[in-house]
Structure formats: structure tokens, C-alpha cells
Design a protein around this motif. Structure first.
Motif: not given
Length: 274
Positions: A160-178
Motif C-alpha cells: 500500500t506504500i507508493p513506490r514513488s517514495l522509494d524512487e524519490a529517495a533513490r533519485v536523491d542518492g539514498a541506498s536500499h538500506w537508507i
């Protein structure tokens, strides 16, 4: 008021009384003088706290040891089971890998069978690894079983959590762990509370696996120890058993009341997607 509403209220009242009355009887019996649970009245004619005092001073039974063992097993099972559920459900929901669908199907099939069907297999496996009469064996059984039964609730929540949150964080340089530790875990508070409490409650009151694995009195949990009190042929300590059962229920009752809001949110969080 419509007749069907009246019938509904009557049925609900009868069901409530059938649940509450036995519990109330045990509570009242724990304050009753003597050893017998039988009483002509629900409220004892004479109240006493001797049975509760005996729980902590008795030389015949190791109630304090049983309580400590149960707390140890339940807390560690909740921690390990919640961690396994968190990691496994997040991986199932957010990653695509070989064997994912087969694994989900296997977990779904395992959920169809009651856990006690595995008693013989678990006993033989623990015997081979010399883990019988060990609290760690019990913790492993509870936590692994909890993962199987809760993984779909947790996975449904992550879906239920939008994948856009993951994608936005990844664009900002966050790793999977972050992404996992700083975004997903804070959002999972209600779901994790629900899973932890369900695991804790299951380990706290379980009798079947504890009876199978634990062999000595110093290792026993409350469910096994209290059963042994009334299972002895010459035992008449029924009010002692009632007092022990009341103290057994208090931690779970307090946790359910305290975390009720999180339980409702956690239970419904993964209901819209699977």
C-alpha cells in the motif's frame, strides 16, 4: 427497534456472558479461601490474598521461575519474529527475484495447515541438533512460525506504500538500506506493533510446543507449569492455579489495552492489497 436487531443484541449478550463469566469465576476463585474452585456463589464469602502470596513463596512450585522463563521466551520470540517478518515481507513486496512467486505460494500453502501438524517433525529436528529442553529452541519455533503466519499481513501493508517514495529517495542518492531504515520502518510502526503483540501473545500462552520441547521444571513456562499443578492426581491447589492464571493474563491484557489503536491500524493496514 426491529425484531432482527433485538435478536442480534440477545445473541451478542449471550456470547459476551459466555466469555466473561468463566474468566470472572477464575478471578473470584483466586481470592477465595480454601483449595476448591467449586462455590455456591460467584463472589466468595471470604476473601484472601494468601494464594497470591504463595505464588512467590511456595517451595512446591517454581512460579517465579516459570514467569521469568515465559517473559524471556515471549520477548525474544517477539523481537526475532518481528525482525524476520519485517525483512521477509519487505523483500517480497519491494523486490523481484527468482523463486519469489514460488516462495509466496509455499507460504500460503503452509498457512492452510495448523501448526501442531509439525510436532513430530519439529521434535525429531530438535533432537538431531540436541536442542530439546532449550528456550532457544522454543524461540526459534515461535519466531519462524510467526513469520509464516504474518508475512502476508506485512507484505500487504508494504504494497500500500507508493513506490514513488522509494524512487524519490533513490533519485536523491539514498541506498536500499537508507530507504528501508529511514522511510519504510518509520511508516511501519502500526504494522510492526500488531505483529509484535501477536507473536508475544502466542508465545506467552502457548502450551503445545512448550510441553513438547521443555522437559525439566526449571525450564518450564507458565502454561506448562500451571497445567502440571492441576494435572497431578493428588493435587487440590485449584485456587492456587486460579491466582497463577490471573497473573498470567495481566501482561497481555495491559498490552492489548495500551496498544489497541495500533492493533486496529496494523490489522487493517494490509487489507486492501495482497
Amino acid at each position: 427497534m426491529k425484531p432482527r436487531h433485538i435478536a442480534t443484541y440477545i445473541v451478542l449478550t449471550v456470547l459476551t456472558l459466555s466469555i466473561v463469566y468463566p474468566a470472572l469465576w477464575i478471578v473470584m476463585s483466586s481470592f477465595k479461601a480454601g483449595n476448591s474452585l467449586y462455590s455456591e456463589t460467584l463472589i466468595p464469602r471470604a476473601f484472601t490474598f494468601d494464594h497470591y502470596k504463595e505464588l512467590f513463596t511456595s517451595t512446591r512450585y517454581q512460579y517465579v521461575t516459570w514467569y521469568a522463563n515465559t517473559a524471556k521466551v515471549a520477548v525474544l520470540s517477539a523481537l526475532l519474529g518481528t525482525l524476520m517478518t519485517l525483512l521477509g515481507s519487505y523483500a517480497m513486496a519491494r523486490f523481484r527475484f527468482a523463486g519469489r512467486k514460488f516462495g509466496l505460494m509455499g507460504l500460503l500453502v503452509l498457512n492452510m495447515f495448523p501448526s501442531f501438524m509439525s510436532l513430530v517433525a519439529i521434535y525429531i529436528l530438535l533432537l538431531q541438533f540436541n536442542l530439546l529442553n532449550s528456550h532457544w529452541a522454543l524461540i526459534l519455533v515461535y519466531s519462524s512460525g510467526a513469520f509464516i503466519s504474518n508475512v502476508f499481513v506485512a507484505k500487504g501493508f508494504y504494497d500500500t506504500i507508493p513506490r514513488s517514495l522509494d524512487e524519490a529517495a533513490r533519485v536523491d542518492g539514498a541506498s536500499h538500506w537508507i530507504v528501508f531504515t529511514r522511510i519504510m520502518i518509520p511508516l511501519s510502526k502500526q504494522m510492526l506493533t500488531y505483529v509484535s503483540l501477536i507473536i508475544f501473545n502466542g508465545a506467552w500462552v502457548d502450551f503445545i510446543f512448550a510441553r513438547l520441547i521443555l522437559k525439566t521444571a526449571d525450564k518450564e513456562t507458565l502454561a506448562v507449569g500451571l497445567y502440571d499443578i492441576v494435572n497431578q492426581q493428588t493435587s487440590t491447589d485449584f485456587t492456587f492455579f486460579a491466582a497463577g492464571a490471573v497473573l498470567l493474563s495481566i501482561p497481555v491484557l495491559v498490552l492489548f489495552i495500551w496498544l489497541q489503536r495500533f492493533l486496529v491500524d496494523g490489522l487493517t493496514a494490509g487489507a486492501s492489497k495482497g
